[in-house]
Design an enzyme around this catalytic site. Structure first.
Site, PDB file in Angstrom:
ATOM      1  CD  GLU A   1      -2.846   5.532   6.861  1.00 51.70           C
ATOM      2  OE1 GLU A   1      -2.850   5.516   5.618  1.00 51.70           O
ATOM      3  OE2 GLU A   1      -1.920   5.044   7.543  1.00 51.70           O
TER       4      GLU A   1
ATOM      5  N   GLY B   1       2.966  -1.203   4.385  1.00 47.26           N
ATOM      6  CA  GLY B   1       2.987   0.227   4.093  1.00 47.26           C
ATOM      7  C   GLY B   1       4.412   0.690   3.817  1.00 47.26           C
TER       8      GLY B   1
ATOM      9  CG  HIS C   1      -5.728   1.866   5.426  1.00 47.12           C
ATOM     10  ND1 HIS C   1      -5.280   2.859   6.255  1.00 47.12           N
ATOM     11  CD2 HIS C   1      -4.710   0.986   5.287  1.00 47.12           C
ATOM     12  CE1 HIS C   1      -4.021   2.586   6.606  1.00 47.12           C
ATOM     13  NE2 HIS C   1      -3.655   1.451   6.024  1.00 47.12           N
TER      14      HIS C   1
ATOM     15  CB  SER D   1       5.239  -1.875  12.105  1.00 44.23           C
ATOM     16  OG  SER D   1       4.855  -0.538  12.371  1.00 44.23           O
TER      17      SER D   1
ATOM     18  N   GLY E   1       2.412   2.173  10.959  1.00 47.90           N
ATOM     19  CA  GLY E   1       3.347   3.287  10.828  1.00 47.90           C
ATOM     20  C   GLY E   1       4.100   3.632  12.107  1.00 47.90           C
TER      21      GLY E   1
ATOM     22  CG  ASN F   1      -1.717   1.225   1.437  1.00 48.92           C
ATOM     23  OD1 ASN F   1      -1.795   2.057   0.523  1.00 48.92           O
ATOM     24  ND2 ASN F   1      -2.329   1.377   2.597  1.00 48.92           N
ATOM     25  CD1 TRP F   2       3.198   0.967  -3.060  1.00 50.00           C
ATOM     26  CD2 TRP F   2       3.393   2.276  -4.858  1.00 50.00           C
ATOM     27  NE1 TRP F   2       3.865   0.248  -4.028  1.00 50.00           N
ATOM     28  CE2 TRP F   2       3.999   1.033  -5.146  1.00 50.00           C
ATOM     29  CE3 TRP F   2       3.392   3.254  -5.848  1.00 50.00           C
ATOM     30  CZ2 TRP F   2       4.595   0.744  -6.377  1.00 50.00           C
ATOM     31  CZ3 TRP F   2       3.979   2.970  -7.076  1.00 50.00           C
ATOM     32  CH2 TRP F   2       4.580   1.733  -7.336  1.00 50.00           C
ATOM     33  CE  LYS F   3      -0.045   3.254   4.859  1.00 47.42           C
ATOM     34  NZ  LYS F   3       0.012   3.391   6.308  1.00 47.42           N
TER      35      LYS F   3
ATOM     36  CD  GLU G   1      -3.386  -2.618   7.554  1.00 51.13           C
ATOM     37  OE1 GLU G   1      -2.263  -2.822   7.107  1.00 51.13           O
ATOM     38  OE2 GLU G   1      -4.044  -1.589   7.312  1.00 51.13           O
TER      39      GLU G   1
HETATM   40  P1  PGA Z   1       2.913   0.300   7.761  1.00 55.27           P
HETATM   41  O1  PGA Z   1       1.464   0.513   7.141  1.00 55.27           O
HETATM   42  O2  PGA Z   1       3.466  -0.980   7.175  1.00 55.27           O
HETATM   43  O3  PGA Z   1       3.700   1.516   7.366  1.00 55.27           O
HETATM   44  O4  PGA Z   1       2.743   0.182   9.237  1.00 55.27           O
HETATM   45  C1  PGA Z   1       0.600  -0.569   6.947  1.00 55.27           C
HETATM   46  C2  PGA Z   1      -0.715  -0.098   6.393  1.00 55.27           C
HETATM   47  O5  PGA Z   1      -1.157   0.999   6.754  1.00 55.27           O
HETATM   48  O6  PGA Z   1      -1.355  -0.793   5.592  1.00 55.27           O
END
Ligand code: PGA
Length: 253
Positions: A97, A233, A95, A212, A173, A9-11, A167
């Site tokens: 976010e 991520g 997600h 993470s 993150g 997931n490149w966000k 998640e």
């Molecule tokens: P992260 O993000 O690997 O940077 O913790 C994972 C995600 O939000 O899907």
């Protein structure tokens, strides 16, 4: 389990030219393994170029979000048919976010899942508890409620096309991944909730862990038979670490 599924997931990272560079690097660094499915979810604007570069590869394409309507006066939104035409097979829905920064409700998420499935897009449905919910012993009920609400109205045949991503919000993150025991426990709760309510065969359910995941902890996480892959991520923004995670996923299959 015959296959693991790794999704990057490149966000909101990578312009179109940066996306092209990253995908070229991944394609040249990664030796495809039939036991691993690898997908990337670039930002919307990079989807066409990444789709072109992936055309002759085994990697698949995901979108990071979708709107629940086919078309109309919804400024700024993107519909399932638009993603389908671009070559997306998957779409990340719910997600944390989207839930916490953009205020998406369980109902919004449920509508998006229905709309995606209706158009043949496979949802990657994200769920997870916040730190305060974990600390007050509510993790199982939060997870069960998110599952029930997000998947409401779906038939067992639909569920076969849904991937669940567990998640925990406190792990996203933060550099503080769940331990393999913590993830295994919640994956088992998810699996038993789905088998009980939708009479699914537990083997048919794909549950990814996200939060993470790195090239260093991936192998330990994949030792759990409950963990069918990862939603990655930060570590997917670098070809070397993303490819290493994909390689770990193929090790013991
Ligand atoms: P992260 O993000 O690997 O940077 O913790 C994972 C995600 O939000 O899907």
């Amino acid at each position: 389990m015959s296959k693991r599924f790794i999704v990057g997931n490149w966000k909101m990272h990578n312009t179109i030219s940066q996306a092209e560079t990253l995908i070229r690097d991944i394609l040249s660094d990664y030796q495809p393994n039939p036991s691993v499915e690898l997908a990337v979810a670039p930002p919307y604007v990079a989807l066409p170029s990444v789709a072109r570069l992936l055309a002759s590869s085994t990697m698949t394409l995901a979108a990071q979000n979708v709107y629940a309507k086919d078309e109309g006066a919804y400024t700024g939104e993107v519909s399932p048919p638009m993603l389908k035409e671009l070559g997306c097979q998957y779409v990340i829905i719910g997600h944390s976010e989207r839930r916490h920064i953009f205020g998406e409700s369980d109902q919004n998420i449920n509508e998006k899942i229905h709309a995606a499935l209706h158009h043949g897009l496979h949802p990657i449905f994200c769920i997870g508890e916040r730190l305060e919910e974990r600390e007050s012993g509510q993790t199982h009920s939060v997870i069960q409620n998110q599952l029930q609400a997000g998947l409401s109205g779906l038939e067992p045949k639909d569920l076969k096309n849904v991937t669940i991503a567990y998640e925990p919000v406190w792990a996203i993150g933060t550099g503080k991944a769940a331990t393999v025991d913590q993830a295994t426990e919640i994956h088992a709760v998810i699996r038993s909730t789905l088998t009980t309510h939708w009479s699914l065969d537990p083997e048919q359910i794909t549950i990814l862990y996200g939060g993470s995941v790195t090239a260093d902890n991936a192998q330990t996480l994949f030792q759990s038979p409950q963990i069918n892959g990862a939603l990655v991520g930060k570590a997917c923004l670098n070809s070397e670490s993303f490819v290493k995670i994909a390689e770990c996923a193929g090790l013991d299959l």
